[in-house]
Design an enzyme around this catalytic site. Structure first.
Site, PDB file in Angstrom:
ATOM      1  N   ASP A   1       0.861  -1.180   0.000  1.00 43.15           N
ATOM      2  CA  ASP A   1       0.000   0.000   0.000  1.00 43.15           C
ATOM      3  C   ASP A   1       0.904   1.239   0.000  1.00 43.15           C
ATOM      4  O   ASP A   1       1.876   1.313   0.772  1.00 43.15           O
ATOM      5  CB  ASP A   1      -0.919  -0.006   1.228  1.00 43.15           C
ATOM      6  CG  ASP A   1      -1.920   1.132   1.162  1.00 43.15           C
ATOM      7  OD1 ASP A   1      -2.988   0.944   0.560  1.00 43.15           O
ATOM      8  OD2 ASP A   1      -1.612   2.214   1.722  1.00 43.15           O
TER       9      ASP A   1
ATOM     10  N   ASP B   1      -1.721   9.336 -10.694  1.00 39.82           N
ATOM     11  CA  ASP B   1      -1.683   8.223 -11.658  1.00 39.82           C
ATOM     12  C   ASP B   1      -0.244   7.887 -12.031  1.00 39.82           C
ATOM     13  O   ASP B   1       0.131   6.712 -12.138  1.00 39.82           O
ATOM     14  CB  ASP B   1      -2.477   8.577 -12.920  1.00 39.82           C
ATOM     15  CG  ASP B   1      -3.979   8.611 -12.664  1.00 39.82           C
ATOM     16  OD1 ASP B   1      -4.394   8.095 -11.613  1.00 39.82           O
ATOM     17  OD2 ASP B   1      -4.710   9.140 -13.510  1.00 39.82           O
TER      18      ASP B   1
ATOM     19  N   GLU C   1      -4.711   2.260  -4.424  1.00 39.18           N
ATOM     20  CA  GLU C   1      -3.259   2.343  -4.330  1.00 39.18           C
ATOM     21  C   GLU C   1      -2.661   1.073  -3.740  1.00 39.18           C
ATOM     22  O   GLU C   1      -1.521   1.062  -3.282  1.00 39.18           O
ATOM     23  CB  GLU C   1      -2.858   3.548  -3.463  1.00 39.18           C
ATOM     24  CG  GLU C   1      -3.277   3.464  -1.989  1.00 39.18           C
ATOM     25  CD  GLU C   1      -4.673   4.049  -1.751  1.00 39.18           C
ATOM     26  OE1 GLU C   1      -4.972   4.427  -0.613  1.00 39.18           O
ATOM     27  OE2 GLU C   1      -5.455   4.120  -2.723  1.00 39.18           O
TER      28      GLU C   1
END
Length: 650
Positions: A497, A514, A541
């Site tokens: 993460d 992005d 994410e």
């Protein structure tokens, strides 16, 4: 007594006049010609109907596959969205863009939307999310009251949004506790199918219909509003119950015309494609041939009358008869030399004895250049074995064998050829047997088949890949993990993460976010490149890695290597305490007590949560029943990681 018997015979012969011989000859020849014409007409009609049956059934099969693949592509995309919504509540702007990208990648879909539990629009691929309520729609009530992940295909209806005839695909959104979480919908214009069907030549009375298996008409070409429910037809009451594909003669419910009718049900979805052609259209070519045969028969009858008249003449009979034979022979040669297919004659050794002139148009060589050579010299080296195997099936008079192979034109280019061979005669010596072959150029058909296969592979690849990061998507990850969990005694799962990613998005914007996701995804993907492992975007994410046959310690080394690689990227993040983009990792390895792959992922998730809770930028290993903490940076790239990389490569 013998003299009297001989006299009676001579008297009988004298009573058989030349006129009687001519009349008898004319009657016999007329009967033969009419018999041949009638027999040929019946055989040709049967062959035309047989070809029509084959064409209709093949077209129905192709269109059923097309409809199934069209729905399947949408189903796969929707399945991934439903799984994502089960575990997360994505931001509207991100999820709307994801749906818009999916619509752009799948041309059959007009728009995708998500309704909440009350029927209000929650997400949409449209530039503006609609504000009206769809809670009264039958599909919404169906998914609200029915649990399951099955795809529902609606009947055709007028869209409130566009006013166009629409087919709606819908899936139930289920929360993690199993309760109803809304409905995911994908709209397909009915005209998408009818526009595709209009490209086929079915005659003025032909038609193609896409039906649901309960008789509801989803699309028809050409359009007809006379019937939208065909559930009472024999197709649904009788034929579909017997077989998923068939062919028979019907009276069309749309225009009342007698037609030949083929159907096939799609293998994975409740869809049926029907193809209908009128008898007049199927027999149009036969009718033209019949008229030609009638003209030829009349001509032949006239020739017979002429020959009968010539029998009464003395010296003109032979000359006129020979001329008629020469004309007849020239007609047959004209036909043989001007058809598009190549006709060949060869002996039992495979030596060509005759080649029609159409070979010049197909291959650019003269017939006389091929006569006397082996037919196998024309065959591409890689296809010779297949042609020899096909020729071995010609083991008796009347036997037919078909093969496809490559050959060369005079300019060296490749031509795909379909050959049909038949043994025309038998001899005591097999080498003296004769075989007739017909060669047809199928290069264009092969090209179209290759393009269709390439398109299908591309669609499969798009359905398995995350559009932003290029990693595999969640659906592919779940399938891979399930297979490897069954196959491997030892398997590790890593969950990553990005730390403080929401703050990164708020500070630098979503486009920068992005790019950050793509950079992290590349670092994670490189770790399993050219190995038996798999990297995937798990959602938002979060990323996941599956390492088959990798122990807990080795998996920890891989996780630390990835974490350090991301830290080494030096991506600034002022929202984080350390000032740079970092990731946290959770590792879990299968033990005897691990009940399944879902539990293994849950253990990795628990370890990841602990890593985030205790400061981020670190790795945690789930060693049941306790969590084992590893200090950030305690594992270096070299040399400890090298044995792990070698093990992954194997």
């Amino acid at each position: 007594m013998p003299d009297r018997h001989l006299a009676n015979q001579n008297g009988l012969l004298r009573r058989i006049t030349p006129g009687m011989v001519v009349v008898f000859f004319a009657l016999v020849m007329t009967a033969c010609i009419l018999g041949v014409v009638v027999w040929k007409a019946l055989e040709a009609k049967s062959a035309a109907l047989s070809r029509g049956s084959t064409d209709i059934k093949n077209l129905a099969h192709s269109l059923a596959e097309h409809a199934g693949h069209t729905i399947q592509a949408a189903d796969i995309a929707m399945g991934g969205m439903v799984d994502l919504l089960m575990y997360q509540t994505p931001l509207p702007e991100r999820f709307n863009k994801y749906m818009a990208d999916t619509v752009a990648a799948l041309p059959q879909i007009r728009e995708i939307g998500v309704l909440d539990t009350n029927g209000n629009w929650r997400y949409s691929s449209l530039p503006e999310t609609p504000r009206y309520n769809n809670g009264d729609r039958p599909y919404f009530a169906y998914h609200r009251d029915t649990a399951g992940k099955a795809l529902r295909i609606s009947e055709m209806f007028q869209s409130r949004l566009t006013g166009r005839p629409t087919i709606l695909l819908s899936k139930r959104v289920t929360k993690q506790d199993g309760s109803f979480g809304g409905v995911l919908t994908a709209a397909i214009d009915s005209d998408y199918f009818s526009a595709f069907y209009s490209a086929f030549q079915l005659g003025p009375d032909g038609g193609i219909s896409l039906l649901r298996n309960d008789g509801a008409v989803l699309s028809r070409w050409p359009f007809s509003s006379q019937s939208t429910d065909l559930s009472r037809l024999d197709l649904f009451t009788t034929h579909l119950k017997r077989s998923s594909a068939g062919y028979y003669k019907i009276i069309s419910p749309f225009d009342g015309i007698v037609k030949y009718f083929g159907y096939e049900a799609a293998p994975r979805y409740p869809l049926v494609v029907t193809v209908a052609m009128s008898e007049d259209w199927l027999l149009s070519a036969w009718s033209m041939d019949l008229r030609t045969d009638a003209i030829v028969a009349v001509v032949l009858l006239c020739v017979i009358i002429l020959l009968a008249a010539l029998l009464s003449a003395q010296f003109n009979f032979r000359a006129r008869t020979e001329r008629a034979l020469r004309e007849s022979e020239s007609h047959y040669r004209l036909l043989a030399n001007n058809i598009a297919d190549v006709v060949i004659l060869l002996n039992g050794r495979g030596t060509l004895r005759y080649v029609s002139h159409s070979v010049e148009q197909m291959l650019g060589v003269r017939p006389q250049d091929l006569v006397g050579k082996s037919c196998f010299d024309m065959v591409h080296a890689e296809d010779k074995q297949g042609v020899m195997t096909a020729s071995a099936r010609l083991n008796g008079s009347g036997a037919v064998s078909t093969a496809e192979f490559r050959t060369y034109r005079a300019d060296g280019s490749i031509v795909w050829v379909e050959s049909n061979f038949k043994q025309a005669s038998e001899r005591d010596n097999p080498a003296e047997a004769e075989f007739v072959g017909v060669l047809r150029d199928i290069t264009e058909r092969k090209r179209m088949e290759d393009e269709l296969n390439l398109l299908n592979r591309r669609l499969t690849q798009l359905a398995a890949t995350d559009g932003l990061t290029g990693l595999t998507n969640r659906r592919t990850f779940d399938g891979f993990l399930a297979r490897q969990f069954e196959a491997c005694e030892e398997i590790s799962v890593l969950l990553f993460d990005i730390d403080n990613f929401k703050g990164y998005n708020d500070t630098y914007g979503h486009q920068a976010g992005d790019r950050c996701l793509q950079a992290v995804a590349k670092a994670i993907g490189d770790a399993t490149s050219n190995t038996s492992g798999l990297s995937a975007r798990y959602g938002g994410e979060e990323f996941a890695v599956v390492l088959p046959n990798i122990s807990e310690d080795d998996a920890l080394k891989v996780a630390e290597s990835i974490r350090l690689t991301v830290r080494a990227l030096g991506l600034p993040n002022t929202a984080a305490n350390r000032g740079f983009v970092t990731i946290s990792a959770g590792i879990a390895t299968r033990t005897r007590s691990t009940p399944g792959e879902a539990a293994l992922v849950g253990e990795a998730d628990a370890a990841l949560y602990e890593a985030k809770r205790l400061g981020r930028n670190r790795s945690f290993v789930y060693s049941s029943p306790v969590l084992r903490y590893v200090e950030a940076g305690s594992i270096q790239h070299d040399p400890e990681l090298a044995p792990v990389e070698r093990k992954l490569a194997h």
